[in-house]
Design a protein around this motif. Structure first.
Motif, PDB file in Angstrom:
ATOM      1  N   CYS A 118       0.831  -1.210   0.000  1.00  0.00           N
ATOM      2  CA  CYS A 118       0.000   0.000   0.000  1.00  0.00           C
ATOM      3  C   CYS A 118       0.867   1.263   0.000  1.00  0.00           C
ATOM      4  O   CYS A 118       0.604   2.216  -0.753  1.00  0.00           O
ATOM      5  CB  CYS A 118      -0.927  -0.016   1.201  1.00  0.00           C
ATOM      6  SG  CYS A 118      -2.065   1.376   1.287  1.00  0.00           S
ATOM      7  N   ILE A 119       1.923   1.262   0.822  1.00  0.00           N
ATOM      8  CA  ILE A 119       2.797   2.435   0.896  1.00  0.00           C
ATOM      9  C   ILE A 119       3.563   2.617  -0.416  1.00  0.00           C
ATOM     10  O   ILE A 119       3.675   3.748  -0.939  1.00  0.00           O
ATOM     11  CB  ILE A 119       3.774   2.291   2.079  1.00  0.00           C
ATOM     12  CG1 ILE A 119       2.999   2.368   3.404  1.00  0.00           C
ATOM     13  CG2 ILE A 119       4.848   3.374   2.030  1.00  0.00           C
ATOM     14  CD1 ILE A 119       3.826   1.995   4.623  1.00  0.00           C
ATOM     15  N   ARG A 120       4.091   1.518  -0.949  1.00  0.00           N
ATOM     16  CA  ARG A 120       4.918   1.603  -2.158  1.00  0.00           C
ATOM     17  C   ARG A 120       4.114   1.912  -3.414  1.00  0.00           C
ATOM     18  O   ARG A 120       4.546   2.695  -4.269  1.00  0.00           O
ATOM     19  CB  ARG A 120       5.700   0.300  -2.345  1.00  0.00           C
ATOM     20  CG  ARG A 120       6.685   0.338  -3.503  1.00  0.00           C
ATOM     21  CD  ARG A 120       7.507  -0.923  -3.606  1.00  0.00           C
ATOM     22  NE  ARG A 120       6.719  -2.073  -3.989  1.00  0.00           N
ATOM     23  CZ  ARG A 120       6.496  -3.105  -3.202  1.00  0.00           C
ATOM     24  NH1 ARG A 120       6.960  -3.121  -1.959  1.00  0.00           N
ATOM     25  NH2 ARG A 120       5.778  -4.131  -3.619  1.00  0.00           N
ATOM     26  N   GLU A 121       2.925   1.326  -3.546  1.00  0.00           N
ATOM     27  CA  GLU A 121       2.179   1.434  -4.796  1.00  0.00           C
ATOM     28  C   GLU A 121       1.061   2.480  -4.774  1.00  0.00           C
ATOM     29  O   GLU A 121       0.579   2.884  -5.842  1.00  0.00           O
ATOM     30  CB  GLU A 121       1.568   0.065  -5.144  1.00  0.00           C
ATOM     31  CG  GLU A 121       2.579  -1.050  -5.315  1.00  0.00           C
ATOM     32  CD  GLU A 121       3.528  -0.816  -6.491  1.00  0.00           C
ATOM     33  OE1 GLU A 121       3.164  -0.072  -7.422  1.00  0.00           O
ATOM     34  OE2 GLU A 121       4.635  -1.384  -6.471  1.00  0.00           O
ATOM     35  N   VAL A 122       0.660   2.924  -3.587  1.00  0.00           N
ATOM     36  CA  VAL A 122      -0.460   3.879  -3.520  1.00  0.00           C
ATOM     37  C   VAL A 122      -0.048   5.178  -2.829  1.00  0.00           C
ATOM     38  O   VAL A 122      -0.135   6.265  -3.408  1.00  0.00           O
ATOM     39  CB  VAL A 122      -1.676   3.248  -2.797  1.00  0.00           C
ATOM     40  CG1 VAL A 122      -2.812   4.255  -2.706  1.00  0.00           C
ATOM     41  CG2 VAL A 122      -2.132   1.982  -3.496  1.00  0.00           C
ATOM     42  N   VAL A 123       0.404   5.065  -1.595  1.00  0.00           N
ATOM     43  CA  VAL A 123       0.668   6.275  -0.801  1.00  0.00           C
ATOM     44  C   VAL A 123       1.799   7.109  -1.409  1.00  0.00           C
ATOM     45  O   VAL A 123       1.634   8.320  -1.673  1.00  0.00           O
ATOM     46  CB  VAL A 123       1.012   5.897   0.656  1.00  0.00           C
ATOM     47  CG1 VAL A 123       1.328   7.156   1.453  1.00  0.00           C
ATOM     48  CG2 VAL A 123      -0.124   5.112   1.295  1.00  0.00           C
ATOM     49  N   GLN A 124       2.927   6.473  -1.637  1.00  0.00           N
ATOM     50  CA  GLN A 124       4.080   7.229  -2.125  1.00  0.00           C
ATOM     51  C   GLN A 124       3.851   7.829  -3.518  1.00  0.00           C
ATOM     52  O   GLN A 124       4.174   9.021  -3.736  1.00  0.00           O
ATOM     53  CB  GLN A 124       5.325   6.335  -2.123  1.00  0.00           C
ATOM     54  CG  GLN A 124       6.640   7.093  -2.124  1.00  0.00           C
ATOM     55  CD  GLN A 124       6.761   8.017  -0.934  1.00  0.00           C
ATOM     56  OE1 GLN A 124       6.568   7.594   0.211  1.00  0.00           O
ATOM     57  NE2 GLN A 124       7.065   9.290  -1.204  1.00  0.00           N
ATOM     58  N   PRO A 125       3.297   7.097  -4.496  1.00  0.00           N
ATOM     59  CA  PRO A 125       3.039   7.706  -5.810  1.00  0.00           C
ATOM     60  C   PRO A 125       2.087   8.900  -5.739  1.00  0.00           C
ATOM     61  O   PRO A 125       2.286   9.904  -6.430  1.00  0.00           O
ATOM     62  CB  PRO A 125       2.427   6.557  -6.620  1.00  0.00           C
ATOM     63  CG  PRO A 125       2.983   5.323  -5.998  1.00  0.00           C
ATOM     64  CD  PRO A 125       3.057   5.634  -4.534  1.00  0.00           C
ATOM     65  N   LEU A 126       1.044   8.802  -4.909  1.00  0.00           N
ATOM     66  CA  LEU A 126       0.112   9.924  -4.791  1.00  0.00           C
ATOM     67  C   LEU A 126       0.786  11.144  -4.147  1.00  0.00           C
ATOM     68  O   LEU A 126       0.510  12.287  -4.515  1.00  0.00           O
ATOM     69  CB  LEU A 126      -1.113   9.503  -3.978  1.00  0.00           C
ATOM     70  CG  LEU A 126      -2.090   8.548  -4.675  1.00  0.00           C
ATOM     71  CD1 LEU A 126      -3.170   8.077  -3.717  1.00  0.00           C
ATOM     72  CD2 LEU A 126      -2.723   9.206  -5.894  1.00  0.00           C
TER      73      LEU A 126
END
Length: 221
Positions: A118-126
């Motif tokens: 979740c952090i790598r693929e969603v939170v950080q990109p956003l």
């Protein structure tokens, strides 16, 4: 002499009759005692079925009735589990305990993996997109701290169980050790949960923001 001898014979005959009569009376008394015991037992076992009629001797029937009365007590006083049964029960309990610990550790691994994705693929990109009107910290709260404390918990659990015999594995101390920081971090996460959910619903109404989130979720899948 003849009179004395006749009187003596008559006296002996009377004594024999009296002895015979006494024996009969004693037998009847003993029989009545036995009847009382048997009838009392029969009343308990058979309700109002009346006196027990015997076709055998009093002693035989009394012994049979006594054995019947003693049978439930013999079953109730049967010996408990043997030492072998106790050992088997302990082994089953220890195997169950070991499986629970393994499942607990595996669940924590899966949860930590989901957080990392979740952090790598969603939170950080956003966050990297720096989109206007999008509050990543408000939406995901302190998810980084949750990830950190979950990794710490998993590490402690593995340390307490790796190369340790199942019977010697103690994990209660792990949770006591990490209890305070775990509570502090999840208090913050739970406190902001409803607010984050409301924020997500509003972002889903914005087509541009919705597209950004959909793209991240697609990458996550």
């Amino acid at each position: 002499m003849e009179t004395k001898e006749a009187f003596g014979k008559e006296n002996m005959g009377t004594k024999r009759k009296n002895l015979t009569f006494l024996r009969q009376r004693l037998y009847m008394l003993e029989r009545r005692k036995t009847d009382t015991v048997v009838e009392s037992s029969a009343a308990v076992d058979h309700g109002n079925s009346g006196p027990l009629r015997r076709s055998q001797s009093d002693r035989t029937e009394y012994n049979q009735k006594l054995q019947e009365k003693m049978t439930p007590q013999a079953e109730a006083s049967a010996p408990g589990p043997t030492a072998q049964d106790g050992q088997q029960q302990i082994r089953r309990m220890m195997a169950k305990r070991s499986n629970i610990i393994k499942e607990l550790i595996q669940t924590e691994k899966d949860y930590l993996n989901d957080l990392e994705l979740c952090i790598r693929e969603v939170v950080q990109p956003l966050k990297n997109k720096q989109i206007d009107r999008f509050d990543a910290d408000g939406l995901f709260s302190n998810i980084q701290s949750v990830h950190h404390i979950s990794a710490k918990l998993l590490s402690l659990l593995e340390e307490a169980t790796t190369d340790v015999e199942p019977a010697m594995q103690v994990i209660g101390g792990v949770f006591l050790q990490i209890k305070s920081p775990l509570e502090d971090i999840y208090k913050i996460y739970c406190y902001h949960h409803d607010e984050a959910h409301t924020m997500l619903e509003s972002y889903e109404k914005d087509e541009e923001l919705k597209q950004h989130m959909r793209h991240c979720i697609q990458s996550l899948k």
